[in-house]
Design a protein around this motif. Structure first.
Motif, PDB file in Angstrom:
ATOM      1  N   GLU A 155       0.805  -1.224   0.000  1.00 36.54           N
ATOM      2  CA  GLU A 155       0.000   0.000   0.000  1.00 36.54           C
ATOM      3  C   GLU A 155       0.839   1.275   0.000  1.00 36.54           C
ATOM      4  N   PHE A 156       2.134   1.170  -0.245  1.00 37.42           N
ATOM      5  CA  PHE A 156       2.996   2.351  -0.232  1.00 37.42           C
ATOM      6  C   PHE A 156       2.611   3.324  -1.353  1.00 37.42           C
ATOM      7  N   ASP A 157       2.644   4.616  -1.054  1.00 40.19           N
ATOM      8  CA  ASP A 157       2.312   5.630  -2.045  1.00 40.19           C
ATOM      9  C   ASP A 157       3.334   6.768  -1.950  1.00 40.19           C
ATOM     10  N   HIS A 158       4.345   6.723  -2.806  1.00 46.17           N
ATOM     11  CA  HIS A 158       5.369   7.757  -2.870  1.00 46.17           C
ATOM     12  C   HIS A 158       6.010   8.017  -1.504  1.00 46.17           C
ATOM     13  N   VAL A 159       6.502   6.950  -0.871  1.00 50.51           N
ATOM     14  CA  VAL A 159       7.079   7.059   0.475  1.00 50.51           C
ATOM     15  C   VAL A 159       8.595   6.841   0.498  1.00 50.51           C
ATOM     16  N   ALA A 160       9.158   6.222  -0.543  1.00 54.69           N
ATOM     17  CA  ALA A 160      10.563   5.789  -0.498  1.00 54.69           C
ATOM     18  C   ALA A 160      11.503   6.792  -1.161  1.00 54.69           C
ATOM     19  N   ASP A 161      12.630   7.040  -0.507  1.00 53.50           N
ATOM     20  CA  ASP A 161      13.711   7.807  -1.116  1.00 53.50           C
ATOM     21  C   ASP A 161      14.546   6.923  -2.039  1.00 53.50           C
ATOM     22  N   ARG A 162      14.505   5.620  -1.780  1.00 57.13           N
ATOM     23  CA  ARG A 162      15.349   4.682  -2.523  1.00 57.13           C
ATOM     24  C   ARG A 162      14.654   3.321  -2.540  1.00 57.13           C
ATOM     25  N   ILE A 163      14.727   2.643  -3.677  1.00 55.23           N
ATOM     26  CA  ILE A 163      14.125   1.312  -3.793  1.00 55.23           C
ATOM     27  C   ILE A 163      15.155   0.332  -4.342  1.00 55.23           C
ATOM     28  N   MET A 164      15.308  -0.781  -3.623  1.00 55.02           N
ATOM     29  CA  MET A 164      16.167  -1.873  -4.071  1.00 55.02           C
ATOM     30  C   MET A 164      15.326  -2.879  -4.842  1.00 55.02           C
ATOM     31  N   SER A 177       4.951  -0.872  -9.724  1.00 54.91           N
ATOM     32  CA  SER A 177       4.807  -0.699  -8.278  1.00 54.91           C
ATOM     33  C   SER A 177       5.962   0.110  -7.717  1.00 54.91           C
ATOM     34  N   ALA A 178       7.173  -0.166  -8.187  1.00 52.14           N
ATOM     35  CA  ALA A 178       8.342   0.555  -7.687  1.00 52.14           C
ATOM     36  C   ALA A 178       8.218   2.052  -7.938  1.00 52.14           C
ATOM     37  N   ILE A 179       7.771   2.419  -9.139  1.00 46.10           N
ATOM     38  CA  ILE A 179       7.592   3.838  -9.460  1.00 46.10           C
ATOM     39  C   ILE A 179       6.551   4.466  -8.543  1.00 46.10           C
ATOM     40  N   LYS A 180       5.474   3.736  -8.285  1.00 40.59           N
ATOM     41  CA  LYS A 180       4.421   4.243  -7.401  1.00 40.59           C
ATOM     42  C   LYS A 180       4.934   4.432  -5.975  1.00 40.59           C
ATOM     43  N   TYR A 181       5.771   3.518  -5.515  1.00 37.53           N
ATOM     44  CA  TYR A 181       6.271   3.571  -4.137  1.00 37.53           C
ATOM     45  C   TYR A 181       7.296   4.688  -3.933  1.00 37.53           C
ATOM     46  N   LEU A 182       7.898   5.185  -5.022  1.00 38.97           N
ATOM     47  CA  LEU A 182       9.062   6.075  -4.956  1.00 38.97           C
ATOM     48  C   LEU A 182       8.651   7.549  -4.935  1.00 38.97           C
ATOM     49  N   LYS A 183       9.294   8.312  -4.061  1.00 35.79           N
ATOM     50  CA  LYS A 183       9.097   9.758  -4.019  1.00 35.79           C
ATOM     51  C   LYS A 183       9.639  10.408  -5.294  1.00 35.79           C
TER      52      LYS A 183
END
Length: 243
Positions: A155-164, A177-183
């Motif tokens: 359920e992350f929504d633009h919360v991450a500074d960095r994604i592995m 999903s990664a793009i959605k999770y990323l700030k």
């Protein structure tokens, strides 16, 4: 000595011819032969050649990893990349590790970087249990939150500074999903097994296309081959900022 030493377990592809010499080494307590690694859960086929254990504690880069080599994988070839990532995050970052495994990247980043939070997602219950143990073993419970589940269904929504995205195989299926999770302005470390003729073009284009679908653009920061994956195919990683 052919093979790779994981903790006190020597992992080989075929039974050694110099068994007597190997068994004199004080740091080798068990020997196992590893076959293919299969499935989304990355489970290896293993035969015990000597000893009675497949579970051990492996030490790397001042981190401890509890692992069962009969149940989960460990790649010695990724050592340099794990070390690189251990100090790359900036202070107070929030990180999502989408294919956390037993903590291959999560643990070094939590131990060696001054990050705020790491959400470590793993779909394999066995790997997840080791991930939880390794979080405690390295005393990073206040930094790492393990999540058992599909990293495409969070359920992350633009919360991450960095994604592995340290898994190779079907990694591109998870880019949306990664793009959605990323700030905005966040960084994706996208791994892929790529044929030599399109070594860096394909992974960059895949991230670019996923970003474009969400109205975002990219800036390529770094491109590198981690190792040869198979003849003519490399394990590659691209570091990309998504604006």
């Amino acid at each position: 000595m052919k093979g790779k030493l994981i903790g006190d377990i020597l992992v080989v592809k075929k039974e050694p011819e110099n068994m007597e010499e190997i068994l004199k080494l004080p740091y080798v307590k068990n020997i196992v032969k590893i076959g293919t690694i299969h499935g989304q859960k990355r489970e290896p086929n293993v035969t015990i050649i000597y000893g009675d254990r497949t579970e051990t504690i492996h030490k790397e880069n001042y981190c401890k990893f509890k692992i069962d080599v009969a149940k989960v994988m460990w790649s010695k070839g990724n050592t340099g990349e794990r070390k690189r990532m251990s100090t790359l995050p900036e202070d107070n970052e929030t990180i999502i590790d989408m294919f956390a495994g037993i903590g291959y990247f999560t643990i070094p980043m939590a131990v060696h970087s001054n990050v705020k939070k790491i959400y470590a997602i793993e779909i394999n219950p066995v790997s997840y249990n080791f991930l939880c143990e390794n979080i405690k073993l390295n005393k990073v419970e206040d930094i790492v939150e393990p999540i058992l589940g599909d990293c495409n269904l969070q359920e992350f929504d633009h919360v991450a500074d960095r994604i592995m995205m340290g898994y190779i195989g079907t990694t591109h299926h998870y880019l949306d999903s990664a793009i959605k999770y990323l700030k905005k302005g966040g960084i994706i470390h996208y791994h892929e097994s790529t044929p030599e003729p399109i070594l860096f073009t394909r992974p960059v284009e895949r991230v670019k296309d996923a970003a474009k679908k969400q109205g975002r653009d990219i800036e390529v920061l770094n491109k590198r081959s981690i190792k040869k994956y198979s003849p003519g195919v490399h394990h590659t990683v691209v570091d990309i900022k998504v604006n």
